[in-house]
Write a protein that holds these residues in place. Structure first.
Motif, PDB file in Angstrom:
ATOM      1  N   GLU A 121       0.808  -1.216   0.000  1.00 33.10           N
ATOM      2  CA  GLU A 121       0.000   0.000   0.000  1.00 33.10           C
ATOM      3  C   GLU A 121       0.842   1.268   0.000  1.00 33.10           C
ATOM      4  OE1 GLU A 121      -3.379   0.318  -0.319  1.00 33.10           O
ATOM      5  OE2 GLU A 121      -3.152  -1.805  -0.821  1.00 33.10           O
ATOM      6  N   GLN A 122       2.143   1.160   0.294  1.00 28.70           N
ATOM      7  CA  GLN A 122       3.002   2.345   0.367  1.00 28.70           C
ATOM      8  C   GLN A 122       3.683   2.616  -0.963  1.00 28.70           C
ATOM      9  OE1 GLN A 122       6.255   2.242   3.188  1.00 28.70           O
ATOM     10  NE2 GLN A 122       6.982   4.277   2.626  1.00 28.70           N
ATOM     11  N   PHE A 123       3.393   3.765  -1.534  1.00 32.42           N
ATOM     12  CA  PHE A 123       4.115   4.225  -2.723  1.00 32.42           C
ATOM     13  C   PHE A 123       5.503   4.666  -2.295  1.00 32.42           C
ATOM     14  CE2 PHE A 123       5.489   7.580  -5.611  1.00 32.42           C
ATOM     15  CZ  PHE A 123       5.234   7.011  -6.852  1.00 32.42           C
ATOM     16  N   SER A 124       6.505   4.392  -3.114  1.00 29.01           N
ATOM     17  CA  SER A 124       7.880   4.735  -2.742  1.00 29.01           C
ATOM     18  C   SER A 124       8.693   5.165  -3.957  1.00 29.01           C
ATOM     19  CB  SER A 124       8.566   3.527  -2.081  1.00 29.01           C
ATOM     20  OG  SER A 124       8.862   2.527  -3.047  1.00 29.01           O
ATOM     21  N   ALA A 125       9.922   5.578  -3.683  1.00 31.64           N
ATOM     22  CA  ALA A 125      10.842   5.952  -4.754  1.00 31.64           C
ATOM     23  C   ALA A 125      11.094   4.790  -5.699  1.00 31.64           C
ATOM     24  CB  ALA A 125      12.162   6.444  -4.153  1.00 31.64           C
ATOM     25  N   ALA A 126      10.978   3.568  -5.205  1.00 26.74           N
ATOM     26  CA  ALA A 126      11.147   2.404  -6.079  1.00 26.74           C
ATOM     27  C   ALA A 126      10.084   2.393  -7.169  1.00 26.74           C
ATOM     28  CB  ALA A 126      11.086   1.119  -5.257  1.00 26.74           C
ATOM     29  N   ASP A 127       8.879   2.848  -6.847  1.00 22.02           N
ATOM     30  CA  ASP A 127       7.819   2.913  -7.852  1.00 22.02           C
ATOM     31  C   ASP A 127       8.094   3.997  -8.881  1.00 22.02           C
ATOM     32  OD1 ASP A 127       5.813   0.905  -6.868  1.00 22.02           O
ATOM     33  OD2 ASP A 127       5.930   2.179  -5.080  1.00 22.02           O
ATOM     34  N   VAL A 128       8.686   5.099  -8.446  1.00 22.00           N
ATOM     35  CA  VAL A 128       9.048   6.153  -9.397  1.00 22.00           C
ATOM     36  C   VAL A 128      10.006   5.597 -10.444  1.00 22.00           C
ATOM     37  CG1 VAL A 128      10.222   8.366  -9.690  1.00 22.00           C
ATOM     38  CG2 VAL A 128       8.676   8.026  -7.748  1.00 22.00           C
ATOM     39  N   TYR A 129      11.021   4.890  -9.965  1.00 23.86           N
ATOM     40  CA  TYR A 129      12.033   4.384 -10.894  1.00 23.86           C
ATOM     41  C   TYR A 129      11.501   3.241 -11.743  1.00 23.86           C
ATOM     42  CZ  TYR A 129      16.522   3.167 -12.837  1.00 23.86           C
ATOM     43  OH  TYR A 129      17.539   2.915 -13.722  1.00 23.86           O
ATOM     44  N   VAL A 130      10.940   2.232 -11.097  1.00 22.58           N
ATOM     45  CA  VAL A 130      10.453   1.057 -11.831  1.00 22.58           C
ATOM     46  C   VAL A 130       9.271   1.427 -12.720  1.00 22.58           C
ATOM     47  CG1 VAL A 130       9.411  -1.225 -11.574  1.00 22.58           C
ATOM     48  CG2 VAL A 130      11.337  -0.574 -10.138  1.00 22.58           C
ATOM     49  N   GLY A 131       8.367   2.267 -12.221  1.00 28.55           N
ATOM     50  CA  GLY A 131       7.234   2.686 -13.037  1.00 28.55           C
ATOM     51  C   GLY A 131       7.675   3.431 -14.285  1.00 28.55           C
ATOM     52  N   SER A 132       8.682   4.276 -14.141  1.00 28.12           N
ATOM     53  CA  SER A 132       9.207   5.003 -15.297  1.00 28.12           C
ATOM     54  C   SER A 132       9.810   4.047 -16.317  1.00 28.12           C
ATOM     55  CB  SER A 132      10.271   6.013 -14.841  1.00 28.12           C
ATOM     56  OG  SER A 132       9.724   6.994 -13.998  1.00 28.12           O
ATOM     57  N   GLU A 133      10.533   3.044 -15.839  1.00 29.55           N
ATOM     58  CA  GLU A 133      11.154   2.086 -16.749  1.00 29.55           C
ATOM     59  C   GLU A 133      10.117   1.279 -17.514  1.00 29.55           C
ATOM     60  OE1 GLU A 133      13.818  -0.194 -14.186  1.00 29.55           O
ATOM     61  OE2 GLU A 133      15.467   0.671 -15.325  1.00 29.55           O
ATOM     62  N   ILE A 134       9.086   0.823 -16.814  1.00 30.08           N
ATOM     63  CA  ILE A 134       8.069   0.019 -17.478  1.00 30.08           C
ATOM     64  C   ILE A 134       7.318   0.858 -18.510  1.00 30.08           C
ATOM     65  CG2 ILE A 134       5.933  -1.284 -17.168  1.00 30.08           C
ATOM     66  CD1 ILE A 134       6.979  -2.166 -14.442  1.00 30.08           C
ATOM     67  N   ALA A 135       6.974   2.093 -18.156  1.00 36.56           N
ATOM     68  CA  ALA A 135       6.263   2.966 -19.088  1.00 36.56           C
ATOM     69  C   ALA A 135       7.106   3.199 -20.336  1.00 36.56           C
ATOM     70  CB  ALA A 135       5.920   4.291 -18.415  1.00 36.56           C
ATOM     71  N   TRP A 136       8.393   3.490 -20.143  1.00 40.44           N
ATOM     72  CA  TRP A 136       9.278   3.713 -21.283  1.00 40.44           C
ATOM     73  C   TRP A 136       9.445   2.433 -22.089  1.00 40.44           C
ATOM     74  CZ3 TRP A 136      14.169   1.472 -22.212  1.00 40.44           C
ATOM     75  CH2 TRP A 136      14.846   1.984 -23.317  1.00 40.44           C
ATOM     76  N   GLY A 137       9.619   1.317 -21.402  1.00 42.41           N
ATOM     77  CA  GLY A 137       9.812   0.051 -22.091  1.00 42.41           C
ATOM     78  C   GLY A 137       8.628  -0.314 -22.961  1.00 42.41           C
ATOM     79  N   MET A 138       7.411  -0.096 -22.472  1.00 40.18           N
ATOM     80  CA  MET A 138       6.236  -0.391 -23.296  1.00 40.18           C
ATOM     81  C   MET A 138       6.110   0.596 -24.452  1.00 40.18           C
ATOM     82  SD  MET A 138       3.228  -1.850 -20.787  1.00 40.18           S
ATOM     83  CE  MET A 138       2.960  -0.311 -19.878  1.00 40.18           C
ATOM     84  N   LEU A 139       6.495   1.859 -24.210  1.00 48.07           N
ATOM     85  CA  LEU A 139       6.411   2.877 -25.264  1.00 48.07           C
ATOM     86  C   LEU A 139       7.290   2.515 -26.452  1.00 48.07           C
ATOM     87  CD1 LEU A 139       5.436   5.719 -26.175  1.00 48.07           C
ATOM     88  CD2 LEU A 139       7.474   6.639 -25.049  1.00 48.07           C
ATOM     89  N   VAL A 140       8.511   2.047 -26.174  1.00 46.28           N
ATOM     90  CA  VAL A 140       9.447   1.730 -27.259  1.00 46.28           C
ATOM     91  C   VAL A 140       9.384   0.264 -27.657  1.00 46.28           C
ATOM     92  CG1 VAL A 140      10.987   3.609 -26.595  1.00 46.28           C
ATOM     93  CG2 VAL A 140      11.390   1.314 -25.657  1.00 46.28           C
ATOM     94  N   LYS A 141       8.409  -0.466 -27.091  1.00 44.38           N
ATOM     95  CA  LYS A 141       8.167  -1.870 -27.415  1.00 44.38           C
ATOM     96  C   LYS A 141       9.322  -2.787 -27.002  1.00 44.38           C
ATOM     97  CE  LYS A 141       5.056  -0.608 -31.187  1.00 44.38           C
ATOM     98  NZ  LYS A 141       3.955  -0.462 -30.241  1.00 44.38           N
ATOM     99  N   ALA A 142      10.007  -2.404 -25.927  1.00 44.20           N
ATOM    100  CA  ALA A 142      11.029  -3.274 -25.348  1.00 44.20           C
ATOM    101  C   ALA A 142      10.427  -4.140 -24.251  1.00 44.20           C
ATOM    102  CB  ALA A 142      12.187  -2.449 -24.785  1.00 44.20           C
TER     103      ALA A 142
END
Length: 207
Positions: A151-172
């Motif tokens: 239930e706790q949002f953290s800096a890990a979500d900022v980093y991992v969430g950014s990576e997943i969003a970028w990865g799906m955007l570029v189809k990686a």
């Protein structure tokens, strides 16, 4: 005057640090560097970050580079934002685990995939092993709760969430339901929305 100077370009990993700064909620000064003019490789910036890379922050006399390190540093420097578990909490291990899994395994796996680098004879020689194993572990990380720590949002979500969003955007990254749902939750964060709006304005300024 803000204590934090943020060296940024919206077409870079600087977006990760930008989102993190908005989550922290403290004043900061943004210095935009133009890639088309090579401003990130000029002596003035190289004196701050010899790699000439973005993002970079300067907090007082402290310089922090590398997006994951910036996320971890800001979470600890501004504990009132509640973006990291206490050092005495068992959740601190999970937080470190996935934050640095993102930096040490997910990013190189995605870059190798994106640039179609040939597989090696001994996958174990790579820091991430195999792309398939990395995505399986990543899916596990974002499927155990609303956020990586439950239930706790953290800096890990900022980093991992950014990576997943970028990865799906570029189809990686294939758009698995767990990834799509997780990124959608990230995109609803007010700090994320503020960073996106500011980056759209920065893109116009740099055009």
């Amino acid at each position: 005057m803000a204590d934090i100077v943020f060296y940024h370009n919206p077409q870079s990993r600087g977006r990760i640090a930008h989102w993190m700064l908005e989550e922290v909620g403290v004043p900061y000064q943004t210095e935009l560097l133009r890639f088309d003019r090579g401003e990130h490789k000029k002596p003035q910036f190289l004196a701050i970050n010899p790699m000439g890379k973005i993002p970079t922050i300067k907090h007082g006399d402290v310089v922090v580079t590398e997006a994951a390190a910036i996320c971890a540093y800001l979470a600890d420097a501004f504990p009132a934002a509640n973006l990291a578990p206490a050092t005495t909490s068992p959740a601190r291990g999970t937080y470190y685990r996935w934050l640095f899994f993102g930096a040490g395994c997910v990013e190189p796996a995605l870059v190798d995939r994106l640039f179609k680098r040939p597989p090696v004879d001994r996958p174990g020689a790579l820091g991430y092993g195999s792309y398939e194993d990395t995505l399986h572990a990543l899916e596990h990380a974002v499927s155990t709760g609303k956020w990586i720590l439950g239930e706790q949002f953290s800096a890990a979500d900022v980093y991992v969430g950014s990576e997943i969003a970028w990865g799906m955007l570029v189809k990686a990254i294939e758009p698995r339901p767990a990834f799509q749902e997780y990124v959608a939750r990230c995109a609803e964060r007010p700090a994320f929305k503020r960073a996106v709006a500011q980056n759209e304005q920065y893109m116009k300024e740099l055009a």
